[in-house]
Design a protein around this motif. Structure first.
Motif, PDB file in Angstrom:
ATOM      1  N   ASP A   1      21.549  41.436 -39.553  1.00  0.00           N
ATOM      2  CA  ASP A   1      22.296  40.719 -40.590  1.00  0.00           C
ATOM      3  C   ASP A   1      23.116  39.584 -39.990  1.00  0.00           C
ATOM      4  O   ASP A   1      23.211  38.493 -40.567  1.00  0.00           O
ATOM      5  CB  ASP A   1      23.222  41.682 -41.340  1.00  0.00           C
ATOM      6  CG  ASP A   1      22.479  42.583 -42.305  1.00  0.00           C
ATOM      7  OD1 ASP A   1      21.351  42.234 -42.702  1.00  0.00           O
ATOM      8  OD2 ASP A   1      23.028  43.650 -42.651  1.00  0.00           O
ATOM      9  N   LEU A   2      23.699  39.839 -38.836  1.00  0.00           N
ATOM     10  CA  LEU A   2      24.532  38.822 -38.185  1.00  0.00           C
ATOM     11  C   LEU A   2      23.692  37.630 -37.739  1.00  0.00           C
ATOM     12  O   LEU A   2      24.075  36.469 -37.950  1.00  0.00           O
ATOM     13  CB  LEU A   2      25.266  39.436 -36.989  1.00  0.00           C
ATOM     14  CG  LEU A   2      26.246  38.517 -36.252  1.00  0.00           C
ATOM     15  CD1 LEU A   2      27.336  38.032 -37.197  1.00  0.00           C
ATOM     16  CD2 LEU A   2      26.859  39.244 -35.058  1.00  0.00           C
ATOM     17  N   LEU A   3      22.534  37.902 -37.139  1.00  0.00           N
ATOM     18  CA  LEU A   3      21.644  36.817 -36.719  1.00  0.00           C
ATOM     19  C   LEU A   3      21.153  36.010 -37.914  1.00  0.00           C
ATOM     20  O   LEU A   3      21.066  34.773 -37.859  1.00  0.00           O
ATOM     21  CB  LEU A   3      20.459  37.390 -35.946  1.00  0.00           C
ATOM     22  CG  LEU A   3      20.762  37.928 -34.537  1.00  0.00           C
ATOM     23  CD1 LEU A   3      19.561  38.686 -33.984  1.00  0.00           C
ATOM     24  CD2 LEU A   3      21.144  36.786 -33.604  1.00  0.00           C
ATOM     25  N   LEU A   4      20.856  36.705 -39.005  1.00  0.00           N
ATOM     26  CA  LEU A   4      20.394  36.020 -40.203  1.00  0.00           C
ATOM     27  C   LEU A   4      21.509  35.188 -40.823  1.00  0.00           C
ATOM     28  O   LEU A   4      21.298  34.040 -41.233  1.00  0.00           O
ATOM     29  CB  LEU A   4      19.869  37.033 -41.221  1.00  0.00           C
ATOM     30  CG  LEU A   4      19.328  36.465 -42.535  1.00  0.00           C
ATOM     31  CD1 LEU A   4      18.166  35.509 -42.285  1.00  0.00           C
ATOM     32  CD2 LEU A   4      18.905  37.587 -43.473  1.00  0.00           C
ATOM     33  N   SER A   5      22.711  35.744 -40.870  1.00  0.00           N
ATOM     34  CA  SER A   5      23.850  35.024 -41.435  1.00  0.00           C
ATOM     35  C   SER A   5      24.126  33.739 -40.665  1.00  0.00           C
ATOM     36  O   SER A   5      24.378  32.681 -41.254  1.00  0.00           O
ATOM     37  CB  SER A   5      25.089  35.928 -41.426  1.00  0.00           C
ATOM     38  OG  SER A   5      26.210  35.247 -41.956  1.00  0.00           O
ATOM     39  N   ASP A   6      24.065  33.813 -39.351  1.00  0.00           N
ATOM     40  CA  ASP A   6      24.277  32.615 -38.526  1.00  0.00           C
ATOM     41  C   ASP A   6      23.204  31.565 -38.810  1.00  0.00           C
ATOM     42  O   ASP A   6      23.487  30.365 -38.870  1.00  0.00           O
ATOM     43  CB  ASP A   6      24.260  32.985 -37.041  1.00  0.00           C
ATOM     44  CG  ASP A   6      25.491  33.778 -36.621  1.00  0.00           C
ATOM     45  OD1 ASP A   6      26.492  33.772 -37.370  1.00  0.00           O
ATOM     46  OD2 ASP A   6      25.446  34.409 -35.549  1.00  0.00           O
ATOM     47  N   ALA A   7      21.958  32.028 -39.008  1.00  0.00           N
ATOM     48  CA  ALA A   7      20.848  31.100 -39.242  1.00  0.00           C
ATOM     49  C   ALA A   7      20.965  30.402 -40.594  1.00  0.00           C
ATOM     50  O   ALA A   7      20.446  29.293 -40.775  1.00  0.00           O
ATOM     51  CB  ALA A   7      19.523  31.837 -39.144  1.00  0.00           C
ATOM     52  N   PHE A   8      21.634  31.033 -41.552  1.00  0.00           N
ATOM     53  CA  PHE A   8      21.774  30.442 -42.885  1.00  0.00           C
ATOM     54  C   PHE A   8      22.794  29.302 -42.925  1.00  0.00           C
ATOM     55  O   PHE A   8      22.881  28.584 -43.925  1.00  0.00           O
ATOM     56  CB  PHE A   8      22.187  31.509 -43.904  1.00  0.00           C
ATOM     57  CG  PHE A   8      21.035  32.129 -44.638  1.00  0.00           C
ATOM     58  CD1 PHE A   8      20.196  31.355 -45.426  1.00  0.00           C
ATOM     59  CD2 PHE A   8      20.792  33.489 -44.557  1.00  0.00           C
ATOM     60  CE1 PHE A   8      19.138  31.922 -46.115  1.00  0.00           C
ATOM     61  CE2 PHE A   8      19.734  34.071 -45.241  1.00  0.00           C
ATOM     62  CZ  PHE A   8      18.902  33.290 -46.022  1.00  0.00           C
ATOM     63  N   GLU A   9      23.543  29.127 -41.883  1.00  0.00           N
ATOM     64  CA  GLU A   9      24.572  28.089 -41.875  1.00  0.00           C
ATOM     65  C   GLU A   9      23.939  26.725 -42.161  1.00  0.00           C
ATOM     66  O   GLU A   9      23.001  26.297 -41.494  1.00  0.00           O
ATOM     67  CB  GLU A   9      25.294  28.055 -40.530  1.00  0.00           C
ATOM     68  CG  GLU A   9      26.446  27.069 -40.492  1.00  0.00           C
ATOM     69  CD  GLU A   9      27.205  27.109 -39.174  1.00  0.00           C
ATOM     70  OE1 GLU A   9      28.073  26.238 -38.981  1.00  0.00           O
ATOM     71  OE2 GLU A   9      26.927  27.997 -38.343  1.00  0.00           O
TER      72      GLU A   9
END
Length: 486
Positions: free
Chosen positions: A27-35
């Motif tokens: 989830d953290l990696l995905l959240s960062d990628a959505f920036e």
């Protein structure tokens, strides 16, 4: 004879060998990628079962400019367009997708907002592929919109027991994982195929016009270990509408892949998607939601019964229907004889008979189950368009049972993709519906709009190929026993 080694059935325990990355880290990696991501996600659904993982979004049953403009104005980042193209013949499919692709490109340009197109198809690989995505590609590119580097293929759908391991797509039956090419779905009269290996399946569907070196396979090990940079590098190498096959066993695998896709997007790559229902949930940032209870869906105090319409003929549906019949004696069963399609006005007369019987029981507060004969109806010849034409004629007569109802039922359950689409658009007249969530995993619930024949009615869309043998029984029990909140 094909000398290639054929994939074998496996015990589903093998899935335990692929636990996936820690969900919180994924989830953290995905959240960062959505920036910085600010695109509208447009999901074209070839039947209404594709909303089986989402909630709190709108689905449109038309694709006029007004519909698509409204979708772009929706507050969320994602909306669905129900094309129902799995019931179309090839030329209609091509025409519809050309129109939709062009309008999306024009609306995007006018709104000043970029987009992502997802072609949501069947997790068991049936449908108009590659016709739909090739048509969308040409239509959008000719409209001066995006230029696509590749197409992402991801039929993973765990709610229905669909997993891809080492490039082989599997369908789970109990404790077995069966290669998709060995299932009844691969023998579909209109959309059959041989290959379980997705690379070979692509080549098969492209009729030899696609070469193996145009296909990139994303290794499951990279996704399981969160190797976003390495997967991104693979995506950056794709060009000329090459294919990207995504292995996946867990939702964390999809999150890592989507993070990689977003990084590639930021670096200028563009992809179309052909996938099952799992990926749109992740890319659309739809959070998990508990299953809906009967009490949430059906208001107490109504004096009428509900109606369950069963059109699907796959083995799983038949097993579910039999389980319902053995364990719920309070519902009334009515057999619809679709074999009367071979008679002059046979389907019309059969529909009238069933409607009269159904209305009597619904008005008395009894839920009715209208189901087609379980023995297969085959006609002479092997023309897939003719087979599809007959199937559509039967579906139209069957859903006409609901279209002709004068008494309002408490709820409607439609079993089967084409059946549920026709119920929604033709019988209930839905133009726009709200997706409330799922009543069981993979079984979505729409709330009909004000324009519908029965406004604000719970409409349960039950895919023919989803659920355990007792799933239909559990759904009907929930809806009938809603006063207990079961």
């Amino acid at each position: 004879m094909d000398s290639r080694k054929q994939p074998m059935t496996m015990n589903s325990d093998i899935l335990k060998q692929y636990p996936g990355m820690n969900p919180e880290k994924a989830d953290l990696l995905l959240s960062d990628a959505f920036e910085g991501f600010d695109r509208k996600i447009v999901v074209l659904d070839d039947d209404p079962t594709g909303t089986q993982t989402v909630h709190g979004i709108n689905v449109y049953t038309g694709w006029s400019r007004d519909d698509i403009e409204q979708g772009f104005r929706d507050p969320g980042g994602i909306f669905y367009i129900l094309t129902n193209s799995r019931s179309f013949q090839r030329e209609e499919t091509r025409s519809v997708h050309c129109e939709i692709g062009r309008i999306i490109a024009e609306v995007s340009r006018k709104a000043g907002k970029k987009y992502v197109i997802i072609s949501r198809g069947d997790s068991t690989l049936r449908g108009h592929y590659p016709l739909e995505t090739e048509t969308l590609r040409r239509a959008t590119e000719e409209a001066g919109s995006l230029i696509f580097d590749g197409e992402i293929l991801c039929p993973f759908f765990p709610e229905g027991g669909r997993f891809t391991i080492n490039g082989i797509h599997y369908v789970q039956y109990g404790d077995r994982l069966i290669p998709a090419g060995d299932t009844e779905f691969a023998r579909d009269k209109s959309f059959g195929y041989r290959s379980s290996d997705l690379a070979e399946w692509c080549i098969e569907k492209y009729e030899g016009k696609l070469k193996k070196d145009q296909i990139t396979i994303v290794p499951l090990e990279l996704l399981q270990n969160g190797k976003v940079e390495e997967v991104t590098r693979l995506l950056m190498q794709v060009r000329d509408f090459g294919k990207v096959i995504v292995n996946a066993v867990t939702y964390s695998d999809i999150k890592i892949f989507c993070a990689s896709y977003l990084h590639a997007l930021r670096q200028g790559k563009e992809f179309l998607f052909r996938c099952a229902a799992a990926l749109p949930k992740v890319l659309g940032r739809i959070p998990d939601k508990p299953l809906l209870s009967g009490k949430e869906l059906v208001a107490g105090g109504s004096g009428t019964g509900g109606i369950v319409l069963v059109g699907s003929h796959v083995k799983k549906t038949t097993e579910q229907l039999e389980m319902l019949g053995k364990n719920m004696k309070s519902v009334h069963f009515i057999r619809f004889d679709q074999h009367r399609v071979l008679e002059d006005k046979g389907l019309l007369l059969e529909k009238q008979r069933v409607v009269e019987e159904a209305e009597r029981f619904i008005a008395r507060g009894r839920t009715v189950v209208v189901y087609t004969r379980r023995d297969r109806l085959d006609v002479e010849g092997d023309d897939p368009d003719k087979q599809l034409q007959i199937a559509v004629a039967i579906s139209q007569a069957l859903v006409g049972v609901i279209g002709d109802l004068q008494v309002r039922p408490r709820f409607v359950v439609a079993k089967g993709g084409i059946t549920s689409s026709d119920v929604g658009t033709k019988a209930l007249g839905i133009k726009k519906a709200a997706v409330a969530g799922q009543i069981l995993p993979g079984i979505p619930v729409w709330i009909t709009g004000e324009e519908s024949k029965f406004p604000k009615l719970p409409f349960i869309i039950f895919p023919g190929n989803v659920g355990t043998s007792d799933a239909l029984l559990r759904v009907v029990e929930k809806l009938i026993n809603q006063v207990t909140g079961s």
